[in-house]
Scaffold this motif. Structure first.
Motif, mmCIF file in Angstrom:
data_model
loop_
_atom_site.group_PDB
_atom_site.id
_atom_site.type_symbol
_atom_site.label_atom_id
_atom_site.label_comp_id
_atom_site.label_asym_id
_atom_site.label_seq_id
_atom_site.Cartn_x
_atom_site.Cartn_y
_atom_site.Cartn_z
ATOM 1 N N GLY A 92 0.812 -1.208 0.000
ATOM 2 C CA GLY A 92 0.000 0.000 0.000
ATOM 3 C C GLY A 92 0.843 1.254 0.000
ATOM 4 N N MET A 93 0.237 2.352 -0.411
ATOM 5 C CA MET A 93 0.857 3.677 -0.391
ATOM 6 C C MET A 93 -0.241 4.726 -0.441
ATOM 7 S SD MET A 93 4.060 4.480 -0.035
ATOM 8 C CE MET A 93 4.115 6.043 -0.905
ATOM 9 N N GLU A 94 0.123 5.935 0.010
ATOM 10 C CA GLU A 94 -0.876 6.985 0.173
ATOM 11 C C GLU A 94 -1.089 7.835 -1.071
ATOM 12 O OE1 GLU A 94 2.974 8.765 2.136
ATOM 13 O OE2 GLU A 94 2.018 6.814 1.939
ATOM 14 N N HIS A 95 -1.037 7.248 -2.252
ATOM 15 C CA HIS A 95 -1.149 8.014 -3.482
ATOM 16 C C HIS A 95 -2.454 8.815 -3.505
ATOM 17 C CE1 HIS A 95 1.541 4.555 -5.029
ATOM 18 N NE2 HIS A 95 2.282 5.545 -4.576
ATOM 19 N N GLN A 96 -2.317 10.100 -3.570
ATOM 20 C CA GLN A 96 -3.433 11.037 -3.385
ATOM 21 C C GLN A 96 -4.575 10.758 -4.356
ATOM 22 O OE1 GLN A 96 -2.239 15.167 -2.850
ATOM 23 N NE2 GLN A 96 -3.887 15.829 -4.191
ATOM 24 N N SER A 97 -5.776 10.615 -3.817
ATOM 25 C CA SER A 97 -7.015 10.338 -4.554
ATOM 26 C C SER A 97 -6.933 9.045 -5.369
ATOM 27 C CB SER A 97 -7.399 11.512 -5.476
ATOM 28 O OG SER A 97 -6.478 11.684 -6.542
ATOM 29 N N ALA A 98 -5.911 8.221 -5.091
ATOM 30 C CA ALA A 98 -5.791 6.906 -5.738
ATOM 31 C C ALA A 98 -4.958 6.014 -4.821
ATOM 32 C CB ALA A 98 -5.149 7.026 -7.115
ATOM 33 N N VAL A 99 -5.443 5.818 -3.614
ATOM 34 C CA VAL A 99 -4.681 5.126 -2.573
ATOM 35 C C VAL A 99 -4.407 3.676 -2.976
ATOM 36 C CG1 VAL A 99 -4.775 4.299 -0.187
ATOM 37 C CG2 VAL A 99 -5.567 6.613 -0.750
ATOM 38 N N ALA A 100 -3.133 3.275 -2.902
ATOM 39 C CA ALA A 100 -2.756 1.906 -3.235
ATOM 40 C C ALA A 100 -3.151 0.966 -2.099
ATOM 41 C CB ALA A 100 -1.252 1.814 -3.488
ATOM 42 N N TYR A 101 -3.849 -0.118 -2.449
ATOM 43 C CA TYR A 101 -4.335 -1.067 -1.461
ATOM 44 C C TYR A 101 -3.871 -2.478 -1.828
ATOM 45 C CZ TYR A 101 -7.290 -4.052 1.352
ATOM 46 O OH TYR A 101 -7.719 -5.016 2.235
ATOM 47 N N GLY A 102 -3.135 -3.128 -0.918
ATOM 48 C CA GLY A 102 -2.676 -4.483 -1.166
ATOM 49 C C GLY A 102 -2.691 -5.352 0.075
ATOM 50 N N ASN A 103 -3.679 -5.153 0.922
ATOM 51 C CA ASN A 103 -3.730 -5.850 2.218
ATOM 52 C C ASN A 103 -4.511 -7.152 2.180
ATOM 53 O OD1 ASN A 103 -2.786 -5.724 4.936
ATOM 54 N ND2 ASN A 103 -4.840 -5.173 5.628
ATOM 55 N N GLY A 104 -4.859 -7.617 0.978
ATOM 56 C CA GLY A 104 -5.495 -8.926 0.877
ATOM 57 C C GLY A 104 -6.929 -8.994 1.361
ATOM 58 N N PHE A 105 -7.582 -7.833 1.493
ATOM 59 C CA PHE A 105 -8.992 -7.774 1.905
ATOM 60 C C PHE A 105 -9.191 -8.469 3.246
ATOM 61 C CE2 PHE A 105 -8.627 -7.890 -2.714
ATOM 62 C CZ PHE A 105 -9.153 -6.651 -3.031
ATOM 63 N N MET A 106 -8.298 -8.136 4.181
ATOM 64 C CA MET A 106 -8.404 -8.681 5.533
ATOM 65 C C MET A 106 -8.130 -7.576 6.540
ATOM 66 S SD MET A 106 -4.803 -10.833 5.838
ATOM 67 C CE MET A 106 -4.991 -11.663 4.265
ATOM 68 N N ASN A 107 -8.562 -7.776 7.764
ATOM 69 C CA ASN A 107 -8.304 -6.813 8.826
ATOM 70 C C ASN A 107 -6.880 -6.950 9.343
ATOM 71 O OD1 ASN A 107 -10.832 -5.725 8.631
ATOM 72 N ND2 ASN A 107 -11.650 -6.715 10.464
ATOM 73 N N GLY A 108 -6.467 -5.921 10.099
ATOM 74 C CA GLY A 108 -5.122 -5.907 10.615
ATOM 75 C C GLY A 108 -4.110 -5.580 9.535
ATOM 76 N N TYR A 109 -2.851 -5.776 9.881
ATOM 77 C CA TYR A 109 -1.754 -5.584 8.946
ATOM 78 C C TYR A 109 -1.409 -6.948 8.386
ATOM 79 C CZ TYR A 109 3.018 -4.264 7.441
ATOM 80 O OH TYR A 109 4.173 -4.042 6.723
ATOM 81 N N ARG A 110 -1.932 -7.226 7.192
ATOM 82 C CA ARG A 110 -1.816 -8.566 6.610
ATOM 83 C C ARG A 110 -2.309 -9.631 7.587
ATOM 84 N NH1 ARG A 110 4.141 -7.974 3.670
ATOM 85 N NH2 ARG A 110 3.356 -7.154 1.698
ATOM 86 N N GLY A 111 -3.348 -9.276 8.331
ATOM 87 C CA GLY A 111 -3.961 -10.227 9.246
ATOM 88 C C GLY A 111 -3.428 -10.212 10.655
ATOM 89 N N SER A 112 -2.413 -9.382 10.930
ATOM 90 C CA SER A 112 -1.848 -9.337 12.281
ATOM 91 C C SER A 112 -2.094 -7.966 12.904
ATOM 92 C CB SER A 112 -0.353 -9.641 12.252
ATOM 93 O OG SER A 112 0.348 -8.624 11.549
ATOM 94 N N ASP A 113 -2.035 -7.924 14.215
ATOM 95 C CA ASP A 113 -2.269 -6.690 14.970
ATOM 96 C C ASP A 113 -0.925 -6.131 15.431
ATOM 97 O OD1 ASP A 113 -3.045 -4.659 16.658
ATOM 98 O OD2 ASP A 113 -3.813 -5.989 18.222
ATOM 99 N N LEU A 114 -0.529 -5.003 14.896
ATOM 100 C CA LEU A 114 0.772 -4.429 15.222
ATOM 101 C C LEU A 114 0.866 -3.962 16.669
ATOM 102 C CD1 LEU A 114 1.445 -2.401 11.946
ATOM 103 C CD2 LEU A 114 2.419 -4.601 12.618
ATOM 104 N N SER A 115 -0.278 -3.785 17.328
ATOM 105 C CA SER A 115 -0.259 -3.336 18.723
ATOM 106 C C SER A 115 -0.190 -4.491 19.705
ATOM 107 C CB SER A 115 -1.509 -2.494 19.029
ATOM 108 O OG SER A 115 -2.660 -3.315 19.168
ATOM 109 N N GLY A 116 -0.533 -5.690 19.258
ATOM 110 C CA GLY A 116 -0.550 -6.835 20.153
ATOM 111 C C GLY A 116 -1.689 -6.823 21.151
ATOM 112 N N THR A 117 -2.648 -5.918 20.974
ATOM 113 C CA THR A 117 -3.747 -5.797 21.935
ATOM 114 C C THR A 117 -5.039 -6.452 21.463
ATOM 115 O OG1 THR A 117 -4.520 -3.685 20.992
ATOM 116 C CG2 THR A 117 -2.799 -3.583 22.691
ATOM 117 N N GLY A 118 -5.118 -6.764 20.195
ATOM 118 C CA GLY A 118 -6.346 -7.289 19.626
ATOM 119 C C GLY A 118 -7.177 -6.245 18.918
#
Length: 572
Positions: free
Chosen positions: A316-342
């Motif tokens: 992913g990238m923050e390309h203005q008005s055309a944001v790049a999305y490649g997270n696999g249509f899942m929650n979290g960061y590729r399915g994981s929680d970077l905070s470790g809290t849930g």
């Protein structure tokens, strides 16, 4: 090339294009002396770093108004042919520095129908106009023809460049990710964050038939060009150089309209044709995100250009008005929680984080990449805001505190100026913790929200310095000038303040340690089971507060939203 469009030449006169590519059309080259810039603080920076990162005399006299980019990629050879028209205003100057990174080759530069002499060396091109350009007309234009095999991204988006990938059906899938590396990795420009094209940009993408070209802003023209198809996209607002990108693939489109603060906002989603069903389900979070961010950070900054998510072959990238999305249509960061809290698994990290950049990074851009914490710190904090909108304040606090495990404190958040050098990656999580610390000290969420919205409005579509942002927060937070010492502590050092304390005879003695000599900040002191007292602590100046709590109770009662460490029995 004058009189014919780039694509007409491509289709009707391949020999002429070959002549352009060989440089035959463009006369004599001239030599230019390159501006030498002093290296920063004995760091191993090169002359090339300074030429890229400094606004030298060959850059300051002209201001970009508009980019018009045309690009023809060849998937098999991993090469591109391009043409860029730069519209600019001038004060007074004759020698211009353009940026285009090797191994890309400039074939021609045309001004007023004449070929200009130029010299390309390493990552810059110096060209000289026949006469000094002055501010006696509104704008000037130059046309640059170029070609080559742009640097290929090995691990995008962290390692930038052109991305030549294949989708799940083996079809070509192409795009670019070039933050930090710079837009000049694939098209000629003034590759410095301080100069955004104030009248926007256009990108025309020539694709093979059956493929779709997606760009920033709105699709204004689609036309067949021989055996290919051209897609022209236009942005009406200022835009970062590195945000202008093409996406080429087997896309399908669907969309919706979001009723926002400034009216109806067109939301469009471009995904691989086999992912439409997944996207329709996952992208239900978009309107929730927009509602939350508009509440906390003000109206979406680019209503004129719409909001768009585009599936990409990278994360992913923050390309203005055309944001790049490649997270696999899942929650979290590729399915994981970077905070470790849930809490981070309850929403789509890329959808939320990269969209947050529309406010900080795209709407508000720093002049120098050394101040990029303004982009990443506030955008990282937008994750905390979305968690609060979704799950409440306690969840947001827990998410923010959990993310601190990713802080390294390896070097200061602010980098070296004038050499295109960002600071520590701590600009994300430590930057967000700084913002949360300020919010906590303010003890007034409505005022904090007003301040965030005020930043978006005051610096709307502008490039800024960190000091401008710091000054605004100091003025609007109500915390006084001592807040500058807090910014200095967290942005310009790697030391995390320690609240050293001890309890004796019903009094708690506390002092700030491991900090700058002038650090002054408010700290919450637990005094009873249910309440506490906000006390201003200063470096090496102990303060005494009455308390009815025992040491264990005090340890449990510290406010963990403040990014400080607590150390018992450390006060002499």
């Amino acid at each position: 090339m004058s009189g014919l469009s780039f694509f007409e030449i491509y289709l009707t006169d391949r020999n002429k294009l070959s002549m352009v590519k060989s440089g035959i059309l463009f006369g004599l080259m001239i030599g230019m002396a390159f501006l030498m810039v002093t290296k920063v603080e004995a760091q191993p920076f090169t002359q090339a770093d300074s030429l890229r990162g400094t606004l030298n005399e060959n850059r300051t006299w002209w201001d970009v108004l508009h980019y018009d980019i045309e690009v023809i990629p060849d998937f098999e050879t991993k090469t591109i042919i391009g043409k860029t028209i730069i519209t600019f205003s001038a004060t007074s100057g004759q020698t211009m520095q353009l940026d285009l990174q090797k191994p890309m080759i400039v074939d021609a530069i045309v001004f007023n129908g004449q070929n200009l002499a130029f010299r390309q060396q390493d990552n810059i091109t110096l060209l000289t106009f026949p006469d000094s350009l002055k501010d006696d007309q509104d704008s000037y234009k130059i046309t640059i023809a170029y070609h080559g095999k742009p640097r290929e991204a090995i691990r995008p988006p962290w390692d930038g460049g052109w991305i030549w990938a294949k989708d799940q059906k083996g079809r070509p899938w192409m795009t670019v990710a070039c933050q930090e590396l710079g837009a000049s990795v694939w098209y000629p420009c003034k590759d410095h964050q301080s100069d955004e094209p104030q009248n926007g940009a256009a990108i025309t993408i020539l694709t093979d038939k059956g493929m779709i070209g997606v760009g920033n802003g709105r699709l204004t023209k689609k036309m067949d060009v021989g055996e290919k198809t051209a897609f022209r996209w236009e942005v009406s607002n200022p835009i970062n150089n590195y945000n202008i990108v093409p996406y080429i693939g087997s896309y399908e489109n669907f969309g919706e309209v979001y009723a926002g603060e400034k009216g109806n906002l067109d939301c469009n989603y471009w995904v691989m044709d086999y992912n439409v069903g997944k996207a329709k389900q996952q992208f239900k979070q978009v309107t929730q995100m927009l509602a939350c961010f508009e509440e906390w950070m003000g109206p979406y900054p680019f209503y004129e250009d719409g909001y768009k998510l585009v599936e990409s072959p990278h994360l992913g990238m923050e390309h203005q008005s055309a944001v790049a999305y490649g997270n696999g249509f899942m929650n979290g960061y590729r399915g994981s929680d970077l905070s470790g809290t849930g809490w981070g698994n309850k929403w789509d990290f890329i959808l939320v984080h990269e969209s947050g950049h529309e406010w900080f990074g795209n709407n508000i851009t720093t002049n120098d990449i050394a101040d990029m914490w303004v982009h990443e710190g506030f955008t990282n904090y937008s994750e905390t805001l979305f968690t609060q909108c979704q799950s409440g304040k306690q969840a947001a606090d827990e998410y923010l505190q959990g993310c601190r495990r990713n802080i390294r404190n390896d070097r200061p958040i602010i980098g070296d100026y004038g050499v295109n050098h960002p600071g520590s990656g701590d600009m994300y999580y430590k930057g967000a913790s700084l913002i949360h610390t300020i919010r906590t000290i303010m003890q007034d969420d409505e005022r904090f929200k007003k301040m965030l919205r005020g930043i978006s409005a005051t610096f709307y579509h502008q490039t800024v310095t960190t000091q401008q942002i710091e000054n605004y927060i100091i003025a609007q937070s109500g915390l006084g000038s001592s807040l500058q010492s807090v910014f200095n502590q967290y942005l310009r050092t790697t030391q995390i303040p320690v609240v050293s304390w001890r309890v004796q005879n019903g009094k708690l003695t506390a002092v700030l340690a491991n900090c700058l000599p002038d650090l002054e900040m408010k700290v919450y002191i637990p005094t009873t089971q249910k309440t506490g007292e906000w006390v201003t602590l200063k470096s090496q100046k102990p303060v005494k507060v009455k308390t009815h709590l025992k040491e264990a109770e005090i340890t449990a009662g510290w406010n963990r939203n403040l990014y400080v460490n607590y150390q018992n029995n450390a006060v002499e």
